[in-house]
Enzyme design. Structure first.
Site, short mmCIF file in Angstrom:
data_model
loop_
_atom_site.label_atom_id
_atom_site.label_comp_id
_atom_site.label_asym_id
_atom_site.label_seq_id
_atom_site.Cartn_x
_atom_site.Cartn_y
_atom_site.Cartn_z
N ARG A 118 1.21 -0.86 0.21
CA ARG A 118 -0.27 0.68 -0.09
C ARG A 118 0.67 1.08 0.22
O ARG A 118 2.00 0.74 1.27
CB ARG A 118 -0.45 0.15 0.81
N GLN A 130 -10.33 -3.89 -3.30
CA GLN A 130 -11.43 -3.15 -2.70
C GLN A 130 -12.61 -3.55 -3.78
O GLN A 130 -14.17 -3.81 -3.87
CB GLN A 130 -11.52 -1.86 -2.34
N ASP A 186 -17.03 7.19 -1.53
CA ASP A 186 -15.80 6.73 -0.74
C ASP A 186 -15.71 8.03 -0.49
O ASP A 186 -16.47 9.64 -0.41
CB ASP A 186 -14.69 6.71 -1.67
N ARG A 209 -13.35 -8.10 2.01
CA ARG A 209 -11.88 -7.85 1.61
C ARG A 209 -11.36 -9.39 1.23
O ARG A 209 -11.04 -9.34 1.04
CB ARG A 209 -11.88 -6.89 2.88
N1 CP Z 1 -11.52 0.30 2.34
C1 CP Z 1 -10.11 0.12 3.03
O1 CP Z 1 -8.93 -0.25 1.90
O2 CP Z 1 -9.89 0.34 3.68
P1 CP Z 1 -8.61 0.35 4.61
O3 CP Z 1 -7.79 1.94 4.65
O4 CP Z 1 -8.79 1.04 6.21
O5 CP Z 1 -7.37 -0.57 4.76
N1 NVA Z 2 -9.56 6.98 -1.94
C1 NVA Z 2 -8.98 6.23 -0.82
C2 NVA Z 2 -9.63 5.35 -0.48
C3 NVA Z 2 -9.14 4.69 1.01
C4 NVA Z 2 -9.69 2.79 0.92
C5 NVA Z 2 -7.79 6.89 -0.27
O1 NVA Z 2 -7.36 6.78 -0.83
O2 NVA Z 2 -7.76 7.34 0.97
#
Ligand code: CP
Ligand code: NVA
Length: 304
Positions: free
Chosen positions: A101, A131, A218, A286
């Site tokens: 991430r 997601q 979102d 998820r």
């Molecule tokens: N939706 C999602 O990716 O949640 P987190 O940021 O908590 O991992």
């Molecule tokens: N668009 C959001 C998604 C979080 C799961 C972000 O990147 O923070």
């Protein structure tokens, strides 16, 4: 499939296979006869915060027989400037796969290239493919299919979620509408790369909600965009999902949110609580969707 770097890279058949496999794994949770990740260690490098993604990957890797190794990017030399390609070349000799991430999509692409081990995008500024797979599983469970459904994404259409949805709609052929003000609509370069697709873009949230089967939102302030928060909250306010908007949708429409949710911003507190079951079923998915990805990637890495 050697990696999961984005929905863009998958075919419609691969997406469907992953969603169906996720559904099967969900029904067999706790009774997996084979453990595809047995003897494997999977690294998880996270540069941004996470609740769902981190927990579901750690649990999923464990349930498939593997060992998750969580690495906060700031705790490894990557955080002090070691290049991603060197990090990848080290980890690629030690672990069997990596979940990342981060901000820049290129970092995930470079990790896959230099690490030579299965690499999963756990969210970048460009895409959030895990997601989407969970969302498609939820739509299949709640509505039976995505074929012929009208899915509407409200809010920041130029974020990772908007882009991953656009690729899913193109690959699977379902109708997607992005309802966003002009400055938060997908950029011209993205639309050009997307090419022909069933995507509709509008700045009219009420027209978008008309006949919708899935109303999706979102956060309006994605990770990394905090400095723009005040401006975003003001500009995106008309795109809130609320009871008024729901009246325009199909009577059996569902509300989806990738979470975390900001109450009375992108959707109202009342609607979130009313729709909590479908939203938190989505969050649970998820785990099942990512287990499907892990199963498909498990035998790609080196064997011990
Ligand atoms: N939706 C999602 O990716 O949640 P987190 O940021 O908590 O991992
Ligand atoms: N668009 C959001 C998604 C979080 C799961 C972000 O990147 O923070």
């Amino acid at each position: 499939m050697n990696h999961l770097l984005g929905i863009e890279d998958l075919s419609g058949e691969e997406i469907t296979d992953l969603v169906y496999l996720a559904q099967s794994l969900k029904s067999k949770r706790g009774n997996h006869r084979v453990l595809p990740l047995a003897e494997q260690t999977w690294a998880m490098i996270f540069t941004k915060s996470s609740t769902r993604t981190r927990v579901s990957f750690e649990v999923g890797i464990h349930e498939l027989g593997g060992r998750p190794m969580f690495l906060n990017a700031n705790d490894i030399q990557l955080g002090r400037g070691e290049p991603i390609k060197d990090t990848a070349r080290v980890l690629g000799r030690m672990v069997h796969g990596c979940v990342i991430r981060t901000f820049d999509q290129q970092d995930v692409v470079d990790f896959a290239e230099f690490g030579k081990i299965p690499t999963i995008n756990a969210l970048t500024d460009e895409e959030h493919p895990c997601q989407i797979l969970a969302d498609l599983l939820t739509i299949r469970e709640k509505l039976g299919t995505w074929d012929g459904k009208k899915i509407v994404f409200f809010g920041d259409g130029d974020c990772n979620m908007g882009r991953s949805w656009a690729w899913a709609s193109k690959r699977l052929g379902f109708d997607l509408t992005i309802a966003a003000p002009r400055e938060f609509q997908p950029r011209a370069e993205f639309i050009e790369r997307l090419g022909d697709s069933p995507l509709t873009i509008t700045d009219d949230p009420r027209a978008a909600a008309e006949g919708a089967d899935v109303l999706y939102t979102d956060t309006w302030v994605s990770m990394g965009k905090e400095a723009e928060a005040a401006d975003r909250l003001k500009t995106l306010a008309p795109y809130q999902i609320n009871h008024d908007l729901m009246k325009l949708a199909n009577s059996d429409a569902i509300v989806q949110h990738c979470l975390p949710a900001y109450r009375d911003k992108e959707l109202t507190e009342a609607l979130l609580e009313e729709r909590a079951t479908e939203i938190f079923d989505q969050a649970e998915n998820r785990l099942h969707a990512q287990k499907a990805v892990l199963v498909r990637l498990a035998d790609i890495g080196f064997s011990t």
